[in-house]
Design a protein around this motif. Structure first.
Motif, PDB file in Angstrom:
ATOM      1  N   GLY A 106      15.023  12.552   0.853  1.00  0.00           N
ATOM      2  CA  GLY A 106      14.047  12.907   1.871  1.00  0.00           C
ATOM      3  C   GLY A 106      13.576  14.328   1.663  1.00  0.00           C
ATOM      4  O   GLY A 106      14.103  15.047   0.822  1.00  0.00           O
ATOM      5  N   PHE A 107      12.560  14.721   2.418  1.00  0.00           N
ATOM      6  CA  PHE A 107      12.052  16.098   2.309  1.00  0.00           C
ATOM      7  C   PHE A 107      11.360  16.495   3.601  1.00  0.00           C
ATOM      8  O   PHE A 107      11.118  15.666   4.451  1.00  0.00           O
ATOM      9  CB  PHE A 107      11.087  16.235   1.123  1.00  0.00           C
TER      10      PHE A 107
ATOM     11  N   PHE B 178       0.850  -1.200   0.000  1.00  0.00           N
ATOM     12  CA  PHE B 178       0.000   0.000   0.000  1.00  0.00           C
ATOM     13  C   PHE B 178       0.883   1.247   0.000  1.00  0.00           C
ATOM     14  O   PHE B 178       2.083   1.163   0.257  1.00  0.00           O
ATOM     15  CB  PHE B 178      -0.927   0.008   1.224  1.00  0.00           C
TER      16      PHE B 178
ATOM     17  N   ASP C 221       1.580   4.799   1.756  1.00  0.00           N
ATOM     18  CA  ASP C 221       1.270   5.556   2.976  1.00  0.00           C
ATOM     19  C   ASP C 221       1.423   7.058   2.713  1.00  0.00           C
ATOM     20  O   ASP C 221       1.598   7.481   1.568  1.00  0.00           O
ATOM     21  CB  ASP C 221       2.125   5.075   4.162  1.00  0.00           C
ATOM     22  N   GLU C 222       1.371   7.860   3.785  1.00  0.00           N
ATOM     23  CA  GLU C 222       1.381   9.324   3.611  1.00  0.00           C
ATOM     24  C   GLU C 222       2.642   9.827   2.914  1.00  0.00           C
ATOM     25  O   GLU C 222       2.583  10.754   2.108  1.00  0.00           O
ATOM     26  CB  GLU C 222       1.201  10.023   4.965  1.00  0.00           C
ATOM     27  N   ARG C 223       3.781   9.209   3.198  1.00  0.00           N
ATOM     28  CA  ARG C 223       5.036   9.648   2.578  1.00  0.00           C
ATOM     29  C   ARG C 223       5.028   9.306   1.087  1.00  0.00           C
ATOM     30  O   ARG C 223       5.431  10.132   0.257  1.00  0.00           O
ATOM     31  CB  ARG C 223       6.213   8.966   3.285  1.00  0.00           C
ATOM     32  N   ASP C 224       4.574   8.117   0.751  1.00  0.00           N
ATOM     33  CA  ASP C 224       4.496   7.723  -0.667  1.00  0.00           C
ATOM     34  C   ASP C 224       3.585   8.667  -1.443  1.00  0.00           C
ATOM     35  O   ASP C 224       3.900   9.073  -2.566  1.00  0.00           O
ATOM     36  CB  ASP C 224       3.968   6.291  -0.799  1.00  0.00           C
TER      37      ASP C 224
ATOM     38  N   TYR D  24      12.880  10.005  -2.643  1.00  0.00           N
ATOM     39  CA  TYR D  24      13.045   8.824  -1.777  1.00  0.00           C
ATOM     40  C   TYR D  24      14.451   8.752  -1.191  1.00  0.00           C
ATOM     41  O   TYR D  24      14.638   8.329  -0.061  1.00  0.00           O
ATOM     42  CB  TYR D  24      12.733   7.530  -2.541  1.00  0.00           C
TER      43      TYR D  24
END
Lengths: 145, 86
Positions: A144-145, A78, A80-83, A141
């Motif tokens: 990062g951010f 699935f 998630d929020e980061r994806d 990825y």
């Protein structure tokens, strides 16, 4: 390197191969008449989309199997929020690139360039936009951010 | 690399909580293991909702897990800022 970054690299390589194969093939169409040129490019874009989708499906299935064997870790099931955040940023970059190329292609028409220049610019823009999309995935990825 | 202003001690807390794995924590808060890795490496600042869920797992208040370090402040300054807040 994360699963998503590796997937983006595989995606870039697939796109590159498909694009080069079809783009080199269409370059011979420069000698075609003005009437048949749009039809040739229409076929090119349709063929490109179909071949790219099919090639990506097959190659990503193979990639998933190899990745699972190498890392003993299944692909994420699935997003998630980061994806989702990374996807939004990558698609935004894709849209910027695509819009820029589209206006360059229209600009070529506006300054009375041959029709083939506009189609070539559009094709290269499609490819570069896809490249920007996948490079954005890798960038966000990895950094990062 | 872009500097993340939100620091955390999730890694230590996981070990103190029966050596919980990243996957176990990810499953409990509903994200992928990669996201937990990114948060631990301070490459990603979680949403407020995810931060609260992580705090719930460790049964600790949010400020004991996450701390904010504005640019130009070192860790001691950041701590004093937190104390002022209390």
């Amino acid at each position: 390197m994360t699963y998503h970054s590796k997937k983006a690299i595989v995606s870039i390589l697939t796109s590159l191969l498909v694009f080069l194969y079809l783009f080199i093939d269409i370059q011979g169409a420069g000698s075609a008449g003005v009437e048949s040129l749009p039809q040739l490019w229409g076929v090119f874009f349709l063929k490109w989309i179909v071949i790219e989708v099919l090639a990506k499906m097959v190659i990503l299935i193979v990639f998933n199997i190899l990745n699972r064997l190498a890392t003993r870790e299944a692909e994420p099931s699935f997003a998630d929020e980061r994806d989702r955040m990374i996807e939004l940023k990558a698609v935004r970059n894709f849209c910027f690139m695509f819009s820029f190329g589209f206006f360059v292609a229209m600009g070529a028409l506006a300054i009375h360039q041959p029709l083939s220049v506009m189609f070539n610019t559009l094709a290269i823009d499609f490819f570069l936009s896809g490249l920007v999309l996948n490079l954005s995935y890798i960038f966000y990825y990895q950094r990062g951010f | 690399m872009k500097k993340n202003l939100v620091k955390n001690n999730i890694r230590q807390l996981r070990f103190m909580k029966h050596e919980m794995t990243q996957q176990q924590l990810a499953d409990r808060v509903g994200v992928t293991r990669q996201t937990i890795v990114a948060i631990e490496k301070e490459k990603y600042s979680p949403s407020l909702e995810l931060a609260f869920l992580i705090a719930q797992v460790f049964e600790l208040p949010l400020e004991e897990i996450f701390s904010f370090h504005p640019q130009g402040t070192d860790s001691s300054q950041a701590t004093s800022l937190e104390e002022e807040g209390k």
